[in-house]
Write a protein that holds these residues in place. Structure first.
Motif, PDB file in Angstrom:
ATOM      1  N   ARG A   4       0.857  -1.174   0.000  1.00  0.00           N
ATOM      2  CA  ARG A   4       0.000   0.000   0.000  1.00  0.00           C
ATOM      3  C   ARG A   4       0.899   1.233   0.000  1.00  0.00           C
ATOM      4  NH1 ARG A   4      -4.541  -0.817   4.429  1.00  0.00           N
ATOM      5  NH2 ARG A   4      -2.873  -0.071   5.741  1.00  0.00           N
ATOM      6  N   LEU A   5       0.664   2.120  -0.974  1.00  0.00           N
ATOM      7  CA  LEU A   5       1.510   3.297  -1.150  1.00  0.00           C
ATOM      8  C   LEU A   5       0.737   4.564  -0.833  1.00  0.00           C
ATOM      9  CD1 LEU A   5       3.114   2.270  -4.560  1.00  0.00           C
ATOM     10  CD2 LEU A   5       4.090   1.989  -2.269  1.00  0.00           C
ATOM     11  N   ALA A   6       1.446   5.576  -0.325  1.00  0.00           N
ATOM     12  CA  ALA A   6       0.798   6.842   0.015  1.00  0.00           C
ATOM     13  C   ALA A   6       1.644   8.013  -0.455  1.00  0.00           C
ATOM     14  CB  ALA A   6       0.566   6.938   1.520  1.00  0.00           C
ATOM     15  N   VAL A   7       0.959   9.080  -0.844  1.00  0.00           N
ATOM     16  CA  VAL A   7       1.605  10.312  -1.271  1.00  0.00           C
ATOM     17  C   VAL A   7       0.716  11.480  -0.866  1.00  0.00           C
ATOM     18  CG1 VAL A   7       0.576  10.321  -3.577  1.00  0.00           C
ATOM     19  CG2 VAL A   7       2.772  11.438  -3.227  1.00  0.00           C
ATOM     20  N   GLY A   8       1.334  12.627  -0.595  1.00  0.00           N
ATOM     21  CA  GLY A   8       0.585  13.805  -0.209  1.00  0.00           C
ATOM     22  C   GLY A   8       0.568  14.856  -1.305  1.00  0.00           C
ATOM     23  N   PHE A   9      -0.487  15.651  -1.308  1.00  0.00           N
ATOM     24  CA  PHE A   9      -0.624  16.801  -2.203  1.00  0.00           C
ATOM     25  C   PHE A   9      -0.781  18.025  -1.313  1.00  0.00           C
ATOM     26  CE2 PHE A   9      -1.781  13.318  -4.856  1.00  0.00           C
ATOM     27  CZ  PHE A   9      -1.545  13.702  -6.164  1.00  0.00           C
ATOM     28  N   THR A  10       0.072  19.031  -1.504  1.00  0.00           N
ATOM     29  CA  THR A  10      -0.009  20.256  -0.720  1.00  0.00           C
ATOM     30  C   THR A  10      -0.104  21.447  -1.661  1.00  0.00           C
ATOM     31  OG1 THR A  10       2.390  20.570  -0.618  1.00  0.00           O
ATOM     32  CG2 THR A  10       1.382  19.253   1.143  1.00  0.00           C
ATOM     33  N   GLY A  11      -0.415  22.575  -1.088  1.00  0.00           N
ATOM     34  CA  GLY A  11      -0.506  23.810  -1.859  1.00  0.00           C
ATOM     35  C   GLY A  11      -1.594  24.683  -1.282  1.00  0.00           C
ATOM     36  N   PRO A  12      -1.588  25.951  -1.666  1.00  0.00           N
ATOM     37  CA  PRO A  12      -2.590  26.874  -1.135  1.00  0.00           C
ATOM     38  C   PRO A  12      -3.977  26.592  -1.691  1.00  0.00           C
ATOM     39  CG  PRO A  12      -1.237  27.957  -2.791  1.00  0.00           C
ATOM     40  CD  PRO A  12      -0.647  26.597  -2.582  1.00  0.00           C
ATOM     41  N   SER A  13      -4.985  27.209  -1.091  1.00  0.00           N
ATOM     42  CA  SER A  13      -6.358  27.089  -1.583  1.00  0.00           C
ATOM     43  C   SER A  13      -6.432  27.555  -3.032  1.00  0.00           C
ATOM     44  CB  SER A  13      -7.298  27.966  -0.745  1.00  0.00           C
ATOM     45  OG  SER A  13      -7.375  27.472   0.554  1.00  0.00           O
ATOM     46  N   ASN A  14      -7.263  26.886  -3.798  1.00  0.00           N
ATOM     47  CA  ASN A  14      -7.508  27.208  -5.205  1.00  0.00           C
ATOM     48  C   ASN A  14      -6.283  27.061  -6.107  1.00  0.00           C
ATOM     49  OD1 ASN A  14     -10.284  27.921  -4.769  1.00  0.00           O
ATOM     50  ND2 ASN A  14      -9.532  29.795  -3.806  1.00  0.00           N
ATOM     51  N   SER A  15      -5.348  26.205  -5.702  1.00  0.00           N
ATOM     52  CA  SER A  15      -4.167  25.982  -6.542  1.00  0.00           C
ATOM     53  C   SER A  15      -4.387  24.867  -7.559  1.00  0.00           C
ATOM     54  CB  SER A  15      -2.953  25.643  -5.666  1.00  0.00           C
ATOM     55  OG  SER A  15      -3.190  24.450  -4.931  1.00  0.00           O
TER      56      SER A  15
END
Length: 167
Positions: A4-15
């Protein structure tokens, strides 16, 4: 037990985080035949999961931990903060876990930006997904950050399959 693999997505609102995650999730499921789980961070506590007056709302409104089950879905309502490992245990099975937000989690992260980069994200990202609205020569992007095209979900999926963390 399968990997099972995991990754994150980050960034400001409405990006464009949610839009990109939706494209990636649909392709992983429908073209790659993988099971996908998603965790979305709600830092401002704005998400609403039920309608006032319905039984599930009334149960949740008591402050109790509530599971609503039906023939097609199970929904978990909690009034407690959960750590990543606790949330992962709630999913029966998945191949890929996509986490939106929670930039401090110890997961490989893709930061998503449009129009302007926020350099405060640089220490937390492993890849940077942008479109033509950003001129990268205006920024000192760390050398170890891989550049991805925000509008190319296949490129993003390739990065995920190569870099996601086993959980």
């Amino acid at each position: 037990m399968k990997k099972r693999l995991a990754v994150g997505f980050t960034g400001p609102s409405n990006s464009g985080k949610t839009t990109l995650m939706l494209k990636v999730a649909r392709k992983l499921i429908h073209e790659h035949g993988l099971e996908v789980a998603i965790i979305k961070h709600d830092p401002k506590d704005k998400a609403r999961f039920d309608v006032e007056g319905k039984d599930s709302y009334k149960f949740s409104d008591t402050g109790a931990e509530v599971i609503v089950t039906s023939p097609t879905r199970t929904t978990y309502f909690s009034h407690r903060h959960s750590e990543l490992d606790d949330m992962i245990r709630l999913f029966h099975s998945f191949d890929i876990l996509l986490v939106e937000g929670l930039k401090g989690l110890p997961l490989p992260k893709i930061s998503v930006f449009r129009n302007v980069l926020d350099e405060d994200y640089f220490p937390f990202m492993n890849a940077l997904a942008i479109d033509e609205s950003i001129n990268i020569v205006d920024y000192k992007i760390p050398n170890d950050v891989e550049m991805l095209n925000l509008n190319d979900p296949d490129q993003v999926i390739s990065w995920i399959l190569k870099n996601a963390k086993e959980v």
